[in-house]
Design a protein around this motif. Sequence first.
Motif, PDB file in Angstrom:
ATOM      1  N   GLY B  34       0.928  -1.308   0.134  1.00 24.00           N
ATOM      2  CA  GLY B  34      -0.016  -0.167   0.094  1.00 24.00           C
ATOM      3  C   GLY B  34       1.055   1.269   0.170  1.00 24.00           C
ATOM      4  N   ALA B  35       1.807   1.300   0.893  1.00 26.44           N
ATOM      5  CA  ALA B  35       2.787   2.400   0.737  1.00 26.44           C
ATOM      6  C   ALA B  35       3.519   2.666  -0.361  1.00 26.44           C
ATOM      7  CB  ALA B  35       3.888   2.248   2.104  1.00 26.44           C
ATOM      8  N   LEU B  36       3.702   1.427  -1.252  1.00 28.12           N
ATOM      9  CA  LEU B  36       4.328   1.792  -2.436  1.00 28.12           C
ATOM     10  C   LEU B  36       3.491   2.127  -3.764  1.00 28.12           C
ATOM     11  CD1 LEU B  36       6.800  -1.313  -2.381  1.00 28.12           C
ATOM     12  CD2 LEU B  36       7.442   0.945  -2.561  1.00 28.12           C
ATOM     13  N   PHE B  37       2.038   1.589  -3.399  1.00 30.69           N
ATOM     14  CA  PHE B  37       1.080   1.901  -4.338  1.00 30.69           C
ATOM     15  C   PHE B  37       0.850   3.743  -4.168  1.00 30.69           C
ATOM     16  CE2 PHE B  37       0.098  -2.383  -5.255  1.00 30.69           C
ATOM     17  CZ  PHE B  37      -0.236  -2.248  -6.634  1.00 30.69           C
ATOM     18  N   ALA B  38       0.877   4.041  -2.952  1.00 30.97           N
ATOM     19  CA  ALA B  38       0.642   5.554  -2.444  1.00 30.97           C
ATOM     20  C   ALA B  38       1.844   6.317  -3.231  1.00 30.97           C
ATOM     21  CB  ALA B  38       0.506   5.672  -1.132  1.00 30.97           C
ATOM     22  N   LEU B  43       3.757   9.844  -7.390  1.00 29.63           N
ATOM     23  CA  LEU B  43       5.010  10.263  -8.311  1.00 29.63           C
ATOM     24  C   LEU B  43       4.301  10.525  -9.837  1.00 29.63           C
ATOM     25  CD1 LEU B  43       7.568   7.433  -7.790  1.00 29.63           C
ATOM     26  CD2 LEU B  43       7.822   9.734  -7.363  1.00 29.63           C
ATOM     27  N   ARG B  44       3.070   9.766  -9.990  1.00 33.56           N
ATOM     28  CA  ARG B  44       2.249   9.729 -11.190  1.00 33.56           C
ATOM     29  C   ARG B  44       1.713  11.230 -10.996  1.00 33.56           C
ATOM     30  NH1 ARG B  44      -1.060   5.499 -14.806  1.00 33.56           N
ATOM     31  NH2 ARG B  44      -1.599   7.215 -16.327  1.00 33.56           N
ATOM     32  N   ILE B  45       1.050  11.563 -10.146  1.00 38.73           N
ATOM     33  CA  ILE B  45       0.302  12.981 -10.069  1.00 38.73           C
ATOM     34  C   ILE B  45       1.392  14.102 -10.218  1.00 38.73           C
ATOM     35  CG2 ILE B  45      -0.846  14.543  -8.459  1.00 38.73           C
ATOM     36  CD1 ILE B  45      -2.088  12.121  -7.144  1.00 38.73           C
ATOM     37  N   GLY B  46       2.466  13.996  -9.533  1.00 39.82           N
ATOM     38  CA  GLY B  46       3.455  14.912  -9.667  1.00 39.82           C
ATOM     39  C   GLY B  46       4.369  14.983 -10.816  1.00 39.82           C
ATOM     40  N   SER B  47       4.013  14.183 -11.758  1.00 39.55           N
ATOM     41  CA  SER B  47       5.110  14.119 -12.872  1.00 39.55           C
ATOM     42  C   SER B  47       4.924  15.178 -14.198  1.00 39.55           C
ATOM     43  CB  SER B  47       4.816  12.502 -13.666  1.00 39.55           C
ATOM     44  OG  SER B  47       3.468  12.552 -14.108  1.00 39.55           O
ATOM     45  N   THR B 130      11.787   8.184 -13.161  1.00 36.49           N
ATOM     46  CA  THR B 130      11.011   7.997 -12.194  1.00 36.49           C
ATOM     47  C   THR B 130       9.971   6.964 -12.122  1.00 36.49           C
ATOM     48  OG1 THR B 130      10.801  10.481 -11.911  1.00 36.49           O
ATOM     49  CG2 THR B 130       9.149   9.245 -10.536  1.00 36.49           C
ATOM     50  N   PHE B 131       9.675   6.686 -13.516  1.00 37.68           N
ATOM     51  CA  PHE B 131       8.749   5.499 -13.727  1.00 37.68           C
ATOM     52  C   PHE B 131       9.524   4.232 -13.560  1.00 37.68           C
ATOM     53  CE2 PHE B 131       7.269   2.246 -16.863  1.00 37.68           C
ATOM     54  CZ  PHE B 131       5.891   2.156 -16.216  1.00 37.68           C
ATOM     55  N   LEU B 132      10.625   4.506 -14.352  1.00 37.10           N
ATOM     56  CA  LEU B 132      11.507   2.916 -13.975  1.00 37.10           C
ATOM     57  C   LEU B 132      11.945   2.764 -12.536  1.00 37.10           C
ATOM     58  CD1 LEU B 132      13.606   3.093 -17.373  1.00 37.10           C
ATOM     59  CD2 LEU B 132      12.147   1.270 -16.772  1.00 37.10           C
ATOM     60  N   ALA B 133      12.085   3.830 -11.887  1.00 38.27           N
ATOM     61  CA  ALA B 133      12.563   3.664 -10.531  1.00 38.27           C
ATOM     62  C   ALA B 133      11.520   3.009  -9.578  1.00 38.27           C
ATOM     63  CB  ALA B 133      12.890   4.869  -9.811  1.00 38.27           C
ATOM     64  N   ILE B 134      10.063   3.168  -9.788  1.00 39.67           N
ATOM     65  CA  ILE B 134       9.104   2.788  -9.043  1.00 39.67           C
ATOM     66  C   ILE B 134       8.744   1.580  -9.689  1.00 39.67           C
ATOM     67  CG2 ILE B 134       7.042   4.111 -10.353  1.00 39.67           C
ATOM     68  CD1 ILE B 134       7.258   3.269  -6.641  1.00 39.67           C
ATOM     69  N   TYR B 135       8.734   1.221 -10.925  1.00 38.93           N
ATOM     70  CA  TYR B 135       8.652  -0.176 -11.727  1.00 38.93           C
ATOM     71  C   TYR B 135       9.492  -1.169 -11.159  1.00 38.93           C
ATOM     72  CZ  TYR B 135       9.149  -3.573 -15.163  1.00 38.93           C
ATOM     73  OH  TYR B 135       9.400  -4.716 -16.075  1.00 38.93           O
ATOM     74  N   PHE B 136      10.801  -1.005 -11.062  1.00 36.83           N
ATOM     75  CA  PHE B 136      11.785  -1.814 -10.754  1.00 36.83           C
ATOM     76  C   PHE B 136      11.768  -1.956  -9.084  1.00 36.83           C
ATOM     77  CE2 PHE B 136      14.437  -0.968 -14.231  1.00 36.83           C
ATOM     78  CZ  PHE B 136      14.687  -2.144 -15.011  1.00 36.83           C
ATOM     79  N   ALA B 137      11.168  -0.992  -8.627  1.00 41.19           N
ATOM     80  CA  ALA B 137      11.046  -1.339  -6.895  1.00 41.19           C
ATOM     81  C   ALA B 137       9.909  -2.106  -6.703  1.00 41.19           C
ATOM     82  CB  ALA B 137      10.828   0.157  -6.365  1.00 41.19           C
TER      83      ALA B 137
END
Lengths: 109, 199
Positions: B34-38, B43-47, B130-137
Motif C-alpha cells: 500500500g505504501a508503495l502504491f501510494a 509520483l504519477r500525480i507529480g509528474s 521516475t517511472f522505471l524507479a518505481i517499476y523496478f522497486a
Amino acid sequence: MSEHVDIDKQVRIYFLVFGALMVGTAATVGAYYLDVSVPVALTIGLFIATVKASLVACFFMHLIDEKKIIYWTLALTVAFFIALMALPLLTSVTDQVGEFAEVEAHEAH
Amino acid sequence: MEIPYTVEAHPETGLNNGKIGIWLFLTSEVMLFGALFATFIMLRIGSDGNWAAMQAEAELNIPLATINTAVLIASSLTMVMAWASLMRGQLGRFKLFGWLTVACGGIFLVIKYFEYTAKFEHHHYPESSTFLAIYFAMTGLHALHVIGGMAWNAYFTGPGSKLFHTNRQWLTDRVEHSGLFWHFVDLVWIFLFPVFYLL
C-alpha cells in the motif's frame, strides 16, 4: 475456512474462478486497445483488477467463508489502507488549493 | 514441549494459531505494498504530464507481462488444487499440484528475468526515470515474494510432506497458509500488471 466443506463443489468453483480470472485478464488487455481517455481507461482497468482481486480473495483465499476475527482484522487493514491511499490525493488537492490562493493573491495586487 | 493450537482451534479466536499468524502477516504486507502504491500515485500525480512519455520510453513488454499474469493465475489454481488434494487424502496429487505451483513461480521469474535484461540492454535502469524507479522497486519486491513463496511451497511439497503420514491435518493447514501467501502474491500482481503496463 469452515471444517466441513464439500471439496468436489469447491474444486468446481475453483475452475470457474480460474476461467473468470483469465477472461478478466483478456478484458484488461483488450481495454488497453480501446480509444478512450486516460481517466476512462484508468477506471476500466482498475475496476477489472478489483473484480479479479475480489475473486481471488473470496474463493482462492476462502474469505467468503471465514471466521469473524479475520473479517474484523481485514476491516481495520482496509481502513488504514484507504487512509494511506488518501494521503497522496490530499497532497495533490492541497497543492492545487495553494496554487489557486497564490493566483488570487497575485490578481488582488 | 508440544506447540499448542497448531491444529485445533484456539478457544479465543476459533482458529488455529497458524491461520491467525498468516493473516496478521498478510495485513502487514497490504500496508507494505500500500505504501508503495501510494508512492506510485504521488509520483504519477507529480509528474506534470510526463508520465505517459516516461512509460512509453520504458518500452515495457505487454505480451510477456500478459503471459506472466496467466502463469500466476494458473499457479493460484494449482495451489488450491494442492490443498484440495490433501483434503481428499491424495498425497500423490498434492505433490503434483505443489510442484506445478513451484514450476509456475519459476516460469514467472524466468520471464521477469528476460524482461529485466531487455531493459538493461537498452540502458533502462532504476535511475533512468521516475517511472522505471518505481517499476523496478515494486516488481522487484514482488519477485522477491514469488521467490519466498516458491521456497515455502517447495519445502511443504518436498521434505515437509512427510508430515502427511503422522499429522495430515497439520500439513493440510500449513499448505492452506502457504496458499494464502501465494494468492496474496497473485493478488498484488493483478494490480501491478494494469498499473505499470496498461494504464
